[in-house]
Structure formats: C-alpha cells, structure tokens
Design a protein around this motif. Structure first.
Motif, PDB file in Angstrom:
ATOM      1  N   GLY A 152       0.799  -1.225   0.000  1.00 41.77           N
ATOM      2  CA  GLY A 152       0.000   0.000   0.000  1.00 41.77           C
ATOM      3  C   GLY A 152       0.825   1.265   0.000  1.00 41.77           C
ATOM      4  O   GLY A 152       0.277   2.363  -0.174  1.00 41.77           O
ATOM      5  N   ARG A 153       2.127   1.154   0.198  1.00 38.31           N
ATOM      6  CA  ARG A 153       3.018   2.309   0.213  1.00 38.31           C
ATOM      7  C   ARG A 153       3.872   2.402  -1.055  1.00 38.31           C
ATOM      8  O   ARG A 153       4.805   3.202  -1.126  1.00 38.31           O
ATOM      9  N   VAL A 154       3.542   1.605  -2.053  1.00 37.03           N
ATOM     10  CA  VAL A 154       4.245   1.672  -3.329  1.00 37.03           C
ATOM     11  C   VAL A 154       3.472   2.586  -4.267  1.00 37.03           C
ATOM     12  O   VAL A 154       2.257   2.450  -4.423  1.00 37.03           O
ATOM     13  N   SER A 155       4.161   3.516  -4.888  1.00 37.49           N
ATOM     14  CA  SER A 155       3.510   4.497  -5.756  1.00 37.49           C
ATOM     15  C   SER A 155       3.087   3.886  -7.087  1.00 37.49           C
ATOM     16  O   SER A 155       3.573   2.818  -7.482  1.00 37.49           O
ATOM     17  N   LEU A 156       2.195   4.586  -7.795  1.00 32.89           N
ATOM     18  CA  LEU A 156       1.773   4.150  -9.123  1.00 32.89           C
ATOM     19  C   LEU A 156       2.965   4.063 -10.067  1.00 32.89           C
ATOM     20  O   LEU A 156       3.095   3.095 -10.829  1.00 32.89           O
ATOM     21  N   GLU A 157       3.840   5.065 -10.018  1.00 33.60           N
ATOM     22  CA  GLU A 157       5.013   5.060 -10.900  1.00 33.60           C
ATOM     23  C   GLU A 157       5.866   3.817 -10.669  1.00 33.60           C
ATOM     24  O   GLU A 157       6.332   3.170 -11.616  1.00 33.60           O
ATOM     25  N   ARG A 158       6.057   3.447  -9.407  1.00 29.29           N
ATOM     26  CA  ARG A 158       6.865   2.263  -9.103  1.00 29.29           C
ATOM     27  C   ARG A 158       6.153   0.982  -9.518  1.00 29.29           C
ATOM     28  O   ARG A 158       6.790   0.033  -9.995  1.00 29.29           O
ATOM     29  N   PHE A 159       4.844   0.929  -9.344  1.00 31.59           N
ATOM     30  CA  PHE A 159       4.105  -0.261  -9.761  1.00 31.59           C
ATOM     31  C   PHE A 159       4.146  -0.405 -11.288  1.00 31.59           C
ATOM     32  O   PHE A 159       4.190  -1.529 -11.807  1.00 31.59           O
ATOM     33  N   GLU A 160       4.105   0.693 -11.993  1.00 29.38           N
ATOM     34  CA  GLU A 160       4.205   0.606 -13.448  1.00 29.38           C
ATOM     35  C   GLU A 160       5.569   0.053 -13.854  1.00 29.38           C
ATOM     36  O   GLU A 160       5.667  -0.762 -14.774  1.00 29.38           O
ATOM     37  N   ARG A 161       6.598   0.473 -13.143  1.00 26.46           N
ATOM     38  CA  ARG A 161       7.938  -0.057 -13.399  1.00 26.46           C
ATOM     39  C   ARG A 161       8.006  -1.539 -13.037  1.00 26.46           C
ATOM     40  O   ARG A 161       8.643  -2.343 -13.738  1.00 26.46           O
ATOM     41  N   LEU A 162       7.349  -1.918 -11.949  1.00 32.90           N
ATOM     42  CA  LEU A 162       7.371  -3.317 -11.509  1.00 32.90           C
ATOM     43  C   LEU A 162       6.627  -4.216 -12.493  1.00 32.90           C
ATOM     44  O   LEU A 162       7.079  -5.329 -12.784  1.00 32.90           O
ATOM     45  N   ALA A 163       5.489  -3.745 -13.017  1.00 32.64           N
ATOM     46  CA  ALA A 163       4.737  -4.556 -13.986  1.00 32.64           C
ATOM     47  C   ALA A 163       5.584  -4.835 -15.226  1.00 32.64           C
ATOM     48  O   ALA A 163       5.596  -5.956 -15.750  1.00 32.64           O
ATOM     49  N   VAL A 164       6.313  -3.812 -15.690  1.00 30.92           N
ATOM     50  CA  VAL A 164       7.202  -4.006 -16.834  1.00 30.92           C
ATOM     51  C   VAL A 164       8.311  -5.000 -16.494  1.00 30.92           C
ATOM     52  O   VAL A 164       8.655  -5.876 -17.301  1.00 30.92           O
ATOM     53  N   ALA A 165       8.846  -4.902 -15.280  1.00 31.63           N
ATOM     54  CA  ALA A 165       9.910  -5.820 -14.855  1.00 31.63           C
ATOM     55  C   ALA A 165       9.407  -7.259 -14.790  1.00 31.63           C
ATOM     56  O   ALA A 165      10.106  -8.188 -15.201  1.00 31.63           O
TER      57      ALA A 165
END
Length: 271
Positions: A190-203
């Motif tokens: 819940g403390r991960v930002s949208l920008e980081r989640f977008e990066r994680l999905a690509v990873a």
C-alpha cells in the motif's frame, strides 16, 4: 517447483509431438496423486484426438472432444515426450500413448501434481475461476497493481505472489522483478507508488518473458517437455545469492524471509 515459465516451456515442448493426434492407449501406474486419477481416464481418452494445448497460470489444459483435462505438475512433476519401447522409470505414473508412437509421460516423485477433468469451463472450475490475469497479457499492468494494493499492509513481494492479483509470479521471478524495478521486497504494498508499480509490472513481464525464451529456470531436476534443461538460472541477479556481492553496486546482498519464502535483495539498489 515448476513455475509459470517452466510450465509454458513444457507446453511449447510437448505440443508439436501430441497435438491433433489420436490417443491409442493410456497407462496409469499410480492413481494416488494429489487428486486421485479419474477412474474413467483410460476409457475416456482412448480414441480421442488431442486439440491445441493451452495454459492457465501453472495449469495445462488438454482439449479432448467435448471435455478438457487439467494437468498440474505440483512440486516436482514433469511432462515429457517418450517413445513406445522406452522403459518407464520410478515415479513415471501416467502414460498417454499417441498414434505414431509418441508417449506423453508424467513423472512426479512427490505426487503433489494431478491430472483431472476440468469442471465445466475455465470460468467456472473452482481451481481456475478466482485466478488473476496472466502476467504477459494486456490485462496486467501497473494500474491494476496500484488499484488492488491500496490499504494493503502485506509486503509488496507477498502481494505480487498472490494468484488473485496476478498469476505465475513465483518466488524466483518476484525476487528478480523487484530487483529490476528497484523496489525493496519488504515495503508494504500500500506504500508503493503508481510510478513504481508501473515499473514493476514491466519488470515482471520482462523477467518472465526472458525465462520462457531461455527455457525456464534450472532448479533441482527441471527439464522441458523434450528433456532439455532450463538456462535462466545462469542470469539470476539476486535469487539464491544472499551474502554475495550485488552485480550492480557490489554491496553484499541481504536475505530475509517474507511469507515463509527466502527473499534476497540489495539495500542500496532496492529502496
């Protein structure tokens, strides 16, 4: 345990040898798997022609006329191609023999896998109906991760390994994807930002696609459907490397336990 890339590698390996071919014999040597082998398996399969193999999460789906078989490899199972005359080994529990002499042979020392009839269709079978999207499909992206994570206190690594969120992100691939995305696996989802989640999905997509392209990860005795070993393990950056230097910054990689699974990360590269 065979993960999504290993199961996809198996599907691709066995498909050319069995699709659109008629089944002429079925041999069950051990019925006591995680789910008992259906009593009508032999009589129902003989004379059927196998359609196009599919995969949902870590399940293989084998279409046979009006019905489908659901095959799960469990902790140690494998499906390989053999030929008529090849002697079965210990733990070779099921043979499906096709016209032309190819055998789809199921090997499972721990017997945690199973072969069973699909109950209804993919949407209604209780084993498949609650699964999240495939990680390599357009239905999976950072927006989904961000939306589902709001208010979640669980570690982000545990969160992405939840099959209701996305299927097939096992321990190896979650560890590697979080490193690629630069995210500490211990951070609350819940403390991960949208920008980081977008990066994680690509990873996640990148790591899984790479593993599939290289034939899966060599762990214990995993081999593909044609008996070839996987090679992705040669490129692992963090998984299984606790105490070794980070390939990016040189800091000693740390190891912890999240959701009862070992987690390795870099305290500098992942924040």
């Amino acid at each position: 345990m065979p993960e999504l890339p290993e199961v996809e590698t198996t599907r691709r390996g066995i498909a050319p040898h069995v699709e659109r071919r008629e089944i002429v014999e079925v041999i069950v040597r051990q019925r006591s798997l995680r789910v008992p082998v259906p009593g009508d398996l032999e009589s129902s399969l003989i004379g059927q022609r196998l359609g196009e193999l599919a995969r949902r999460a870590k399940y293989l789906l084998l279409p046979l006329g009006e019905r489908k078989l659901l095959w799960h490899l469990g902790m140690s199972g494998s499906l390989r191609i053999a030929r008529v005359g090849d002697q079965p080994k210990k733990h070779d529990h099921v043979d499906v023999v096709f016209e032309g002499g190819n055998i789809l042979r199921y090997h499972d020392p721990r017997r945690f896998g199973f072969v069973d009839w699909l109950a209804g269709d993919v949407a209604s079978d209780v084993r498949l109906s609650r699964l999240g999207p495939e990680p390599l499909s357009p239905d999976f992206d950072g927006q989904r991760l961000y939306r589902l994570s709001r208010g979640r206190r669980a570690a982000v690594k545990t969160f992405i390994m939840d099959n209701a969120v996305v299927v097939g992100v096992g321990n190896i691939y979650a560890t590697e994807a979080l490193f690629m995305a630069g995210i500490d696996p211990r951070r609350a989802a819940g403390r991960v930002s949208l920008e980081r989640f977008e990066r994680l999905a690509v990873a996640i997509k990148t790591v899984l696609a790479s593993a599939i392209a290289q034939g899966g990860t060599t762990l214990r005795d995993f081999v593909s459907g044609t008996g070839e070993p996987g090679y992705f393990a040669q490129r692992l950056n963090v998984y299984g490397r606790g105490g070794e230097p980070c390939r990016h910054c040189g800091l000693e990689l740390r190891q912890t336990v999240l959701g009862q699974r070992a987690s390795v990360f870099c305290a500098i590269c992942q924040t």
